[in-house]
Design a protein around this motif. Structure first.
Motif, PDB file in Angstrom:
ATOM      1  N   ASP A 225     -40.046 -14.065   6.506  1.00  0.00           N
ATOM      2  CA  ASP A 225     -39.386 -14.009   5.207  1.00  0.00           C
ATOM      3  C   ASP A 225     -40.324 -13.438   4.139  1.00  0.00           C
ATOM      4  OD1 ASP A 225     -37.136 -15.081   6.348  1.00  0.00           O
ATOM      5  OD2 ASP A 225     -37.375 -17.073   5.470  1.00  0.00           O
ATOM      6  N   VAL A 226     -41.584 -13.795   4.213  1.00  0.00           N
ATOM      7  CA  VAL A 226     -42.562 -13.224   3.281  1.00  0.00           C
ATOM      8  C   VAL A 226     -42.689 -11.719   3.515  1.00  0.00           C
ATOM      9  CG1 VAL A 226     -45.017 -13.177   2.654  1.00  0.00           C
ATOM     10  CG2 VAL A 226     -43.827 -15.368   2.943  1.00  0.00           C
ATOM     11  N   LEU A 227     -42.792 -11.321   4.789  1.00  0.00           N
ATOM     12  CA  LEU A 227     -42.927  -9.903   5.115  1.00  0.00           C
ATOM     13  C   LEU A 227     -41.666  -9.112   4.759  1.00  0.00           C
ATOM     14  CD1 LEU A 227     -44.721 -10.196   8.578  1.00  0.00           C
ATOM     15  CD2 LEU A 227     -45.738  -9.568   6.380  1.00  0.00           C
ATOM     16  N   GLY A 228     -40.506  -9.781   4.789  1.00  0.00           N
ATOM     17  CA  GLY A 228     -39.258  -9.121   4.445  1.00  0.00           C
ATOM     18  C   GLY A 228     -39.170  -8.727   2.985  1.00  0.00           C
ATOM     19  N   ILE A 229     -40.049  -9.287   2.171  1.00  0.00           N
ATOM     20  CA  ILE A 229     -40.099  -8.926   0.747  1.00  0.00           C
ATOM     21  C   ILE A 229     -41.369  -8.151   0.421  1.00  0.00           C
ATOM     22  CG2 ILE A 229     -40.131  -9.807  -1.622  1.00  0.00           C
ATOM     23  CD1 ILE A 229     -38.546 -12.236  -0.643  1.00  0.00           C
ATOM     24  N   TRP A 230     -42.513  -8.636   0.914  1.00  0.00           N
ATOM     25  CA  TRP A 230     -43.794  -8.058   0.501  1.00  0.00           C
ATOM     26  C   TRP A 230     -44.533  -7.328   1.627  1.00  0.00           C
ATOM     27  CZ3 TRP A 230     -42.474 -13.162  -0.912  1.00  0.00           C
ATOM     28  CH2 TRP A 230     -42.130 -13.329  -2.263  1.00  0.00           C
ATOM     29  N   GLY A 231     -43.962  -7.261   2.819  1.00  0.00           N
ATOM     30  CA  GLY A 231     -44.646  -6.579   3.911  1.00  0.00           C
ATOM     31  C   GLY A 231     -44.794  -5.087   3.657  1.00  0.00           C
ATOM     32  N   ARG A 232     -45.860  -4.517   4.197  1.00  0.00           N
ATOM     33  CA  ARG A 232     -46.103  -3.079   4.038  1.00  0.00           C
ATOM     34  C   ARG A 232     -45.277  -2.301   5.058  1.00  0.00           C
ATOM     35  NH1 ARG A 232     -51.835  -1.976   5.126  1.00  0.00           N
ATOM     36  NH2 ARG A 232     -51.755  -3.841   6.428  1.00  0.00           N
ATOM     37  N   ALA A 233     -44.530  -1.316   4.580  1.00  0.00           N
ATOM     38  CA  ALA A 233     -43.614  -0.575   5.444  1.00  0.00           C
ATOM     39  C   ALA A 233     -44.332   0.084   6.617  1.00  0.00           C
ATOM     40  CB  ALA A 233     -42.862   0.478   4.627  1.00  0.00           C
ATOM     41  N   GLU A 234     -45.561   0.584   6.373  1.00  0.00           N
ATOM     42  CA  GLU A 234     -46.280   1.272   7.447  1.00  0.00           C
ATOM     43  C   GLU A 234     -46.728   0.311   8.544  1.00  0.00           C
ATOM     44  OE1 GLU A 234     -49.416   0.366   4.230  1.00  0.00           O
ATOM     45  OE2 GLU A 234     -47.281   0.895   4.362  1.00  0.00           O
ATOM     46  N   VAL A 235     -46.718  -0.986   8.265  1.00  0.00           N
ATOM     47  CA  VAL A 235     -47.101  -1.989   9.258  1.00  0.00           C
ATOM     48  C   VAL A 235     -45.878  -2.655   9.871  1.00  0.00           C
ATOM     49  CG1 VAL A 235     -48.371  -4.147   9.636  1.00  0.00           C
ATOM     50  CG2 VAL A 235     -49.287  -2.417   8.070  1.00  0.00           C
ATOM     51  N   THR A 236     -44.910  -3.050   9.029  1.00  0.00           N
ATOM     52  CA  THR A 236     -43.741  -3.779   9.523  1.00  0.00           C
ATOM     53  C   THR A 236     -42.687  -2.877  10.145  1.00  0.00           C
ATOM     54  OG1 THR A 236     -42.536  -3.641   7.416  1.00  0.00           O
ATOM     55  CG2 THR A 236     -44.055  -5.508   7.709  1.00  0.00           C
ATOM     56  N   GLY A 237     -42.671  -1.587   9.761  1.00  0.00           N
ATOM     57  CA  GLY A 237     -41.632  -0.693  10.256  1.00  0.00           C
ATOM     58  C   GLY A 237     -40.326  -0.808   9.506  1.00  0.00           C
ATOM     59  N   LYS A 238     -40.309  -1.596   8.420  1.00  0.00           N
ATOM     60  CA  LYS A 238     -39.123  -1.741   7.573  1.00  0.00           C
ATOM     61  C   LYS A 238     -39.509  -1.465   6.135  1.00  0.00           C
ATOM     62  CE  LYS A 238     -36.200  -4.934  10.180  1.00  0.00           C
ATOM     63  NZ  LYS A 238     -35.337  -6.126  10.055  1.00  0.00           N
ATOM     64  N   PRO A 239     -38.557  -0.983   5.313  1.00  0.00           N
ATOM     65  CA  PRO A 239     -38.884  -0.703   3.915  1.00  0.00           C
ATOM     66  C   PRO A 239     -39.310  -1.963   3.174  1.00  0.00           C
ATOM     67  CG  PRO A 239     -36.762   0.270   4.520  1.00  0.00           C
ATOM     68  CD  PRO A 239     -37.166  -0.633   5.651  1.00  0.00           C
TER      69      PRO A 239
END
Length: 337
Positions: A225-239
């Motif tokens: 949930d944290v990554l779904g808001i603040w995750g880096r796109a180049e790492v998570t693969g999502k905007p």
């Protein structure tokens, strides 16, 4: 502190992937194409590519749970394959439901092959999981299949709540945690006990491992949930901010609204606008963080990590396997993708 990928995951992938590929080969050619693409084995045209999709956490948990009760990891390979198939079924369908066009740095199945193909491919992965467990050669397959069916139903119920919450202005932290207990924790609890079930372990060991996995699941989802808001796109693969655009009522949002002191209408308005307004996405993200939504979610992840580690102490488990389970739990909480 575990900051790098545990070797356990690579060892598990080496053991599980050949059996997973063999299982997918049982599908018809029309279904193999999107399934293999989703799993990272081929490109959109079906040409083999290097690498594979996902971390393989659930399969690794299944193998470790067998080793934790003194069995050989090979006993749990059918269970590991089945749990990975169910997990990937859920991802294919989730991308359709959420209209996500990117996963793991490339287009999602529905974005490549269409919604109809994605739905039927996901269905095929789900049913294949139970075929694998009910094969006469799978150890204690009926008991394992029963446990997986219960967990899968819990996961689907959690997804139904997640969808229903998108239509609500606000969701309490307790409601959010109940949803995540189904959506994520049920399957991880099953993964962490399914190998022990395959090995014929006693109820105390199976229960301890299931509780460990459920707490890992809640920690995993809090981090997600944290990554779904603040995750880096180049790492998570999502905007960045993908959960805000989808109007998800995730844990940081629920926690922030609980602390808003009457200012929740402003955040709810931003979330309504986020689907089409990038400025609303950025402002909502800042507001959630300023109201400690991020900090509260991260604290809950650590709380459930501690509970997961405590659950391992409630049964007589093989020490080395228990240590690897503990390391894997820490990796889940400290990951950035």
């Amino acid at each position: 502190m575990i900051t790098t990928r545990p070797a356990t995951l690579d060892r598990a992938r080496d053991a599980v992937e050949p059996a997973l590929r063999h299982a997918v080969e049982r599908l018809s050619p029309e279904l193999q194409l999107p399934a293999s693409y989703h799993l990272g084995w081929t490109d959109a045209a079906g040409k083999p590519v290097e690498g594979g999709a996902g971390k393989g956490v659930r399969g690794a948990l299944a193998l470790l749970s067998a080793e934790a009760v003194g069995a050989d990891a090979a006993v749990a390979v059918p269970a590991a394959v089945a749990i990975e198939l169910v997990h990937n079924f859920s991802l294919v369908h989730d991308d359709v439901i959420d209209h996500d066009v990117e996963r793991r740095h490339r287009p999602t199945v529905w974005a490549v092959y269409g919604v109809d193909a994605a739905v039927i491919a996901g269905d095929s992965l789900l049913t294949l999981a139970f075929q694998v467990l009910l094969d006469p050669m799978a150890p204690n397959g009926a008991a394992a299949a029963s446990a997986l069916a219960v967990a899968t139903q819990g996961m689907i119920a959690g997804q139904a709540l997640d969808m229903a919450y998108e239509r609500r202005a606000a969701v309490s932290v307790d409601e959010c945690l109940a949803m995540e207990a189904g959506k994520t924790a049920a399957l991880l609890g099953c993964a962490a006990s399914l190998g022990a079930i395959s090995a014929g372990a006693d109820d105390r060991a199976v229960g301890a491992l299931r509780r460990y996995g459920e707490h890992v699941g809640l920690a995993f989802q809090a981090v997600d949930d944290v990554l779904g808001i603040w995750g880096r796109a180049e790492v998570t693969g999502k905007p960045v901010g993908s959960d805000l655009r989808a109007n998800k009522k995730s844990l940081p949002i629920s926690a922030a609204l609980a602390r808003s002191n009457g200012g929740g209408a402003r955040l709810r308005g931003l979330l309504e606008a986020a689907a089409t307004d990038e400025r609303a996405v950025a402002e909502a993200s800042d507001l959630i963080e300023s109201w400690h939504g991020r900090a509260d979610a991260e604290a809950l992840a650590r709380t459930h990590l501690d509970a997961a580690l405590g659950a391992l102490d409630t049964a007589a488990l093989v020490p080395e396997a228990a240590r690897e389970l503990a390391d894997l739990a820490r990796f889940v909480v400290e990951r950035d993708s």
